[in-house]
Design a protein around this motif. Sequence first.
Motif, PDB file in Angstrom:
ATOM      1  N   PHE A  79       0.824  -1.191   0.000  1.00 45.83           N
ATOM      2  CA  PHE A  79       0.000   0.000   0.000  1.00 45.83           C
ATOM      3  C   PHE A  79       0.863   1.249   0.000  1.00 45.83           C
ATOM      4  O   PHE A  79       1.944   1.277   0.599  1.00 45.83           O
ATOM      5  N   PHE A  91      -3.177   0.523  -4.282  1.00 42.53           N
ATOM      6  CA  PHE A  91      -2.871  -0.904  -4.126  1.00 42.53           C
ATOM      7  C   PHE A  91      -1.688  -1.265  -5.010  1.00 42.53           C
ATOM      8  O   PHE A  91      -1.759  -1.207  -6.235  1.00 42.53           O
ATOM      9  N   ARG A 135      -5.954  -3.402   6.442  1.00 37.85           N
ATOM     10  CA  ARG A 135      -5.646  -4.163   5.234  1.00 37.85           C
ATOM     11  C   ARG A 135      -4.268  -4.794   5.374  1.00 37.85           C
ATOM     12  O   ARG A 135      -3.332  -4.152   5.863  1.00 37.85           O
ATOM     13  N   CYS A 140      -6.578  -9.368   2.076  1.00 37.22           N
ATOM     14  CA  CYS A 140      -7.723  -9.420   2.982  1.00 37.22           C
ATOM     15  C   CYS A 140      -7.750  -8.172   3.864  1.00 37.22           C
ATOM     16  O   CYS A 140      -6.771  -7.435   3.969  1.00 37.22           O
ATOM     17  N   ASP A 141      -8.887  -7.950   4.476  1.00 35.67           N
ATOM     18  CA  ASP A 141      -8.989  -6.852   5.442  1.00 35.67           C
ATOM     19  C   ASP A 141      -9.993  -7.215   6.516  1.00 35.67           C
ATOM     20  O   ASP A 141     -10.890  -8.038   6.319  1.00 35.67           O
ATOM     21  N   SER A 143     -12.797  -5.407   8.877  1.00 35.02           N
ATOM     22  CA  SER A 143     -13.558  -4.159   8.913  1.00 35.02           C
ATOM     23  C   SER A 143     -14.560  -4.161  10.058  1.00 35.02           C
ATOM     24  O   SER A 143     -15.026  -5.224  10.495  1.00 35.02           O
ATOM     25  N   ASN A 168     -12.774  -9.933   5.411  1.00 33.42           N
ATOM     26  CA  ASN A 168     -13.046  -9.849   3.984  1.00 33.42           C
ATOM     27  C   ASN A 168     -11.865 -10.393   3.174  1.00 33.42           C
ATOM     28  O   ASN A 168     -10.722 -10.000   3.408  1.00 33.42           O
ATOM     29  N   GLY A 170      -9.948 -10.468  -0.254  1.00 31.79           N
ATOM     30  CA  GLY A 170      -9.846  -9.603  -1.424  1.00 31.79           C
ATOM     31  C   GLY A 170      -8.797 -10.062  -2.421  1.00 31.79           C
ATOM     32  O   GLY A 170      -8.163 -11.111  -2.263  1.00 31.79           O
ATOM     33  N   GLN A 181     -10.139  -2.461  -5.539  1.00 27.46           N
ATOM     34  CA  GLN A 181     -10.029  -3.639  -4.697  1.00 27.46           C
ATOM     35  C   GLN A 181     -11.436  -4.193  -4.478  1.00 27.46           C
ATOM     36  O   GLN A 181     -12.354  -3.453  -4.121  1.00 27.46           O
ATOM     37  N   SER A 183     -13.795  -7.447  -2.679  1.00 28.36           N
ATOM     38  CA  SER A 183     -13.695  -8.391  -1.567  1.00 28.36           C
ATOM     39  C   SER A 183     -15.066  -8.984  -1.254  1.00 28.36           C
ATOM     40  O   SER A 183     -16.104  -8.409  -1.565  1.00 28.36           O
TER      41      SER A 183
END
Length: 275
Positions: A79, A91, A135, A140-141, A143, A168, A170, A181, A183
């Motif tokens: 990032f 990204f 992230r 993945c992230d 949230s 999530n 992604g 992005q 996801s």
Amino acid sequence: MTSVVVLILAAAMPQDQDGERLRRFENSFKKSDSSSSSKPKKEKSDWPQEDDDDDSWDVIDVILDGVFGYPFRDFNLRFDDYPYAHGRRYFLGPRPRDVDKSHASHDKEIAFEAGLEFGRVEHDLTYLGIRGGMRVPSGCDISFDLSQYREDVDGGTDRLTFHQYHLNIGGRGWELGRSYQFSGGFGVGFLNGDGGVSDAGFSIRAALLLYPKEPFSLRFSASITFFEHAALNDFRGEVGFHIGRFALLGGVRSLISSEEGGDLTGPTLGVMVFF
């Protein structure tokens, strides 16, 4: 200009003028009298239970490793400091050794974002919320989204609180850099209200984040949380205007009950910071 048009259209939507709209929405998630009949108990089987063999445990281990191990692997996603920093996409994928070495120090393995927002359903029904996420290099992230709706009624204020937490999955860092992005994830949601509802349920979510051209961004998300007596759908669309590591957001959010509870739909305004 786009965000202004979205907000004007959302504010112009026909709205329910009757009072206690939030209480009616909340009641759709409570057990009705007609559903009080008890379910027949499942009879126990007289057949002996088969022992799990080693092969079945191996399959379980593979599934658990895929679900819980995947988000913490490094698939080369990186990032920038924040969206549109250094004139680059947010990204960043794997970077060849002989390309763009001057920006190598700006590649982050973990990125965070957090925001505050305000929403309006009717003149006396609004909500405040906080949300954010982390992230990681797998694409993945994690949230979270915490919202509290408030409605002024005779004798006080009705409150309804909705919390969501998702893991999530992604896109990986296959490309050198991209402006989007996508996801899909799963998690849990919690619903609590002054009318007596208090429930938790499994939740699934899909999201798409776009950075088409500086300084704008587009965010779309949809989730559904399965509570005991009804499902709660959450749809959101937003336009962002980026100023450094901050973004001003404007859009529309809609909570829709699967039962006869109506919906809570209206324009939103917010601010988000990236770090």
